[in-house]
Each structure stands twice: as C-alpha cells, then as structure tokens.
Design an enzyme around this catalytic site. Structure first.
Site, PDB file in Angstrom:
ATOM      1  N   ASP A 120      -2.155   6.566   6.153  1.00 34.82           N
ATOM      2  CA  ASP A 120      -3.150   5.640   5.625  1.00 34.82           C
ATOM      3  C   ASP A 120      -3.495   4.687   6.773  1.00 34.82           C
ATOM      4  O   ASP A 120      -2.720   3.800   7.097  1.00 34.82           O
ATOM      5  CB  ASP A 120      -2.560   4.877   4.429  1.00 34.82           C
ATOM      6  CG  ASP A 120      -3.502   3.801   3.893  1.00 34.82           C
ATOM      7  OD1 ASP A 120      -4.600   3.621   4.454  1.00 34.82           O
ATOM      8  OD2 ASP A 120      -3.126   3.132   2.911  1.00 34.82           O
ATOM      9  N   TRP A 162       0.838  -1.208   0.000  1.00 33.86           N
ATOM     10  CA  TRP A 162       0.000   0.000   0.000  1.00 33.86           C
ATOM     11  C   TRP A 162       0.867   1.250   0.000  1.00 33.86           C
ATOM     12  O   TRP A 162       0.568   2.227  -0.680  1.00 33.86           O
ATOM     13  CB  TRP A 162      -0.972  -0.005   1.170  1.00 33.86           C
ATOM     14  CG  TRP A 162      -1.921  -1.171   1.100  1.00 33.86           C
ATOM     15  CD1 TRP A 162      -2.040  -2.191   2.008  1.00 33.86           C
ATOM     16  CD2 TRP A 162      -2.869  -1.463   0.057  1.00 33.86           C
ATOM     17  NE1 TRP A 162      -2.996  -3.082   1.595  1.00 33.86           N
ATOM     18  CE2 TRP A 162      -3.518  -2.672   0.401  1.00 33.86           C
ATOM     19  CE3 TRP A 162      -3.220  -0.834  -1.141  1.00 33.86           C
ATOM     20  CZ2 TRP A 162      -4.510  -3.247  -0.398  1.00 33.86           C
ATOM     21  CZ3 TRP A 162      -4.200  -1.409  -1.941  1.00 33.86           C
ATOM     22  CH2 TRP A 162      -4.841  -2.602  -1.569  1.00 33.86           C
ATOM     23  N   LYS A 214     -12.238  -2.207   6.133  1.00 32.59           N
ATOM     24  CA  LYS A 214     -11.456  -3.058   7.031  1.00 32.59           C
ATOM     25  C   LYS A 214     -12.012  -2.976   8.451  1.00 32.59           C
ATOM     26  O   LYS A 214     -12.342  -3.974   9.045  1.00 32.59           O
ATOM     27  CB  LYS A 214      -9.979  -2.649   7.037  1.00 32.59           C
ATOM     28  CG  LYS A 214      -9.343  -2.473   5.656  1.00 32.59           C
ATOM     29  CD  LYS A 214      -9.209  -3.770   4.897  1.00 32.59           C
ATOM     30  CE  LYS A 214      -8.791  -3.640   3.433  1.00 32.59           C
ATOM     31  NZ  LYS A 214      -7.821  -2.658   3.054  1.00 32.59           N
TER      32      LYS A 214
END
Ligand SMILES: *Cc1c(COP(=O)(O)O)cnc(C)c1O
Length: 356
Positions: free
Chosen positions: A168, A101, A192
């Site tokens: 993030d 990511w 998530k």
C-alpha cells in the site's frame, strides 16, 4: 496571502497542475467543451488514460508482465480486492502491521484467506517499523504499508521476503524509486501524492491472477479491468486526468530519483528543527521517520493552540496531527516546496523565541 498546505490528504498538488486542471474543466484544449462532459470512449480521453498508464510505467520502471490500472473505491477497496483475487480460502498470506491502514488491510484480507501478522509495532503506538520476522515458505505474498501516513513512519527499504510483496503506497507513491519487480502488486489512492480523491492506482503482476476458486463479482475482478484497459465502466475521468498531469510534472522535474533527493532535503529541514528546538519532539523512531509525514508534539501540550495560531498566521495550514497520535503532522508530499518547509521551520524558531 500565500498558503502552505500541509494536509495529509486530500493534499497539496503542484500549482501548474491545478492551473491546467482548472483550464480543462472550463475549456479543454480549446475544444469549447469541458473535460468533464466528453465521452470516456472519445479519442482525446482514451489518450489521457493511455498517457497516464505509460507515465506510471515509465516513472516507476514497471516491467513486462504487469498491468497499470486506474480503479475506484479508494485504497480501502484494495484491502479486500487484493486478497479476494489472490487467495484461496486455505492460502496463507503474511502482513506487517505498522498502523491503522495495515490493520484495516489485515481485517479485510481475513475474509478471504489465512492471514498471519508477521510483526507489529502496535505495542508502542506504531512509532517504529518492525524489522525482524521470518516469512513462512508457503506464504503467497507479504503485505506492507510503505508509508504510514498517520504515524509518520516509512519503510526505508522493501521488506526482505522470498514471496512477492504487496504494498500500500498510498502516501509515498512517486516520492522515490521502487523495485516493482519484487512486488506482486502495488496500490495507491490518488489523493496523497498523485491527484485528487477518486481514483486508485493499481499495478499488478498478471500471472498471479485467475488462480482462485471463488466466484468474483465482475467489477471486483482485476482481470475485468485489465481486459478493458480500466474502462470496463466509466472511469473517474477527472481524477485520472489530474493524476496524469501530476505524473507529467514529476517527469518534467526529474522523475522519482530527483523527487527522492528533494524529499530528503525537505524532510531534513523539518526534522532538524524538531530535533534542535527544545519546545518540540518527534514521535517516530529516528531511523524510521517518514519523508512524507513528519509527526511531532510540543513538550508542553498546553501551547498547542498558540502554535497553531502562529502557523496559520504564517500561511501554514493542515498541521493538526491525527487524533491517534496528537500534536502535529507536517505532510510534505512531492508538491510541497522548500519555501513551504522553510516557512514552517521559521514559525517553529520564532515560537521558541516567544515561549522557551
Ligand atoms: C489514506 C490512506 C488509505 C485510504 O485511502 P482511501 O483512498 O481513502 O481508501 C490507505 N492507506 C494509506 C497508507 C493511506 O494513507
């Protein structure tokens, strides 16, 4: 049979949240209408949006000067939107590369500014969090991925830095307290630890905006969404509603401090078994292990399918590891119960009895 959902994302949601969501889809608050078929400008929905914003503010202690937004496009769109809105082409921003990511965030940011990777754990397949680096004085921000969903590592504390942080937090938002004031921006895809796929939480310090020279398309400009309270266009009503319910659930269950305590306890059950059981080993450096995604492998890989069969038979699903790590990944987000992690532990123990 009862299922324990260890999927990495979209992921487990609290049972009462799912029930209330189902009710709202068929007949919301006895209105005779579905939440899905009312105007996003109607009073009842505007109240949902306001409540979602105020719950996020309260749970995370968001200070004055920040705006909470619910956007679309996933966390992946924030990879470029952040840089596009915050960097002039000559501006420097620094990134810590802790996995897939982070790598994607770096790639996108390079389209809009001067990007320096301060530190990376790529050399060891991202199994640890780099801790030594010097932040250049002129950096506009330092970007980090607080929890690495794929590799199972997590920053235990926010990186040290003189410039604002951008994080993030897709896979550990609301799992523990965070010092928002050190951040210029925090973003998280909902799916998530917050809600269903379809909305992205963005918390942004307003004074950082409006400083770039480039033309920004209306929809990609944070100021557009700030001015219209996340309703410049039709917001993703259902993901926002379910996220609001999840935040309510977090609040009713003691807030992010209490979540952190319980998450520590749940993770300890899983990691203690990984460390004790001679058949398994963890893949992440112990001091950097994620409380959200526990990654582990079998010493004897050929037993993998058998382990998955036993886990499935006990109701434990979603344990397959990401292809870049292999093995298994137990995602144990806020909504995972202690009963769930104990069931997984018992499957691992029973597996040892059969195969050691
Ligand atoms: C899942 C994930 C993403 C991608 O989110 P999308 O909403 O699918 O774009 C980004 N960062 C992290 C840390 C993630 O876990």
């Amino acid at each position: 049979m009862k299922k324990y959902n260890f999927s990495a994302g979209p992921a487990i949601l609290p049972a009462p949240v799912l029930e209330k969501s189902a009710q709202a889809v068929s007949n919301w608050n006895d209105s005779g209408l579905s939440l899905l078929e009312i105007s996003h400008r109607s009073k009842p929905f505007v109240e949902v949006l306001n409540k979602a914003e105020s719950l996020a503010t309260e749970l995370l202690g968001v200070p004055e000067g920040y705006k909470v937004l619910f956007l679309t496009g996933g966390a992946s769109s924030q990879f470029f939107m952040s840089a596009m809105n915050l960097l002039n082409p000559e501006d420097l921003a620094v990134y810590i590369d802790t996995g897939a990511w982070s790598t994607k965030a770096i790639k996108e940011a390079k389209l809009f500014g001067q990007i320096e990777v301060l530190a990376s754990s790529k050399d060891t397949n991202y199994n640890y969090i780099p801790k030594t680096y010097d932040v250049p004085q002129n950096a506009k921000y330092l970007h980090y991925t607080s929890n690495n969903t794929i590799f199972g590592t997590q920053f235990k504390e926010e990186p040290s830095s003189n410039c604002p942080l951008i994080s993030d937090m897709s896979s550990d938002i609301f799992s523990r307290p965070v010092d928002v004031s050190r951040h210029g921006m925090i973003y998280a895809g909902a799916q998530k630890n917050m809600g269903p796929a379809g909305t992205t939480l963005v918390i942004i310090r307003e004074d950082l905006l409006g400083k770039v020279s480039r033309t920004i398309p209306t929809m990609l400009n944070y100021q557009t969404h700030i001015a219209k309270d996340s309703s410049f266009n039709t917001p993703p009503v259902f993901p926002i509603f379910v996220s609001m319910l999840t935040m309510e659930w977090v609040k009713e269950n003691g807030g992010v401090e209490k979540m952190a305590t319980i998450n520590e306890q749940k993770a300890a059950v899983v990691y203690d078994e990984i460390d004790r059981n001679p058949l398994f080993k963890g893949t992440a450096a112990k001091e950097d292990r994620s409380l959200m995604n526990a990654t582990f492998v079998l010493e004897n890989e050929s037993l993998g399918e058998k382990f998955m069969e036993d886990a499935t038979a006990a109701g434990c699903v979603g344990l397959k590891g990401h292809r870049s790590v292999g093995g298994f990944r137990a995602s144990i987000y806020n909504a995972m119960t202690m009963e769930g992690v104990e069931t997984l532990r018992d499957v691992m123990k029973a597996f040892e009895q059969k195969h050691a």
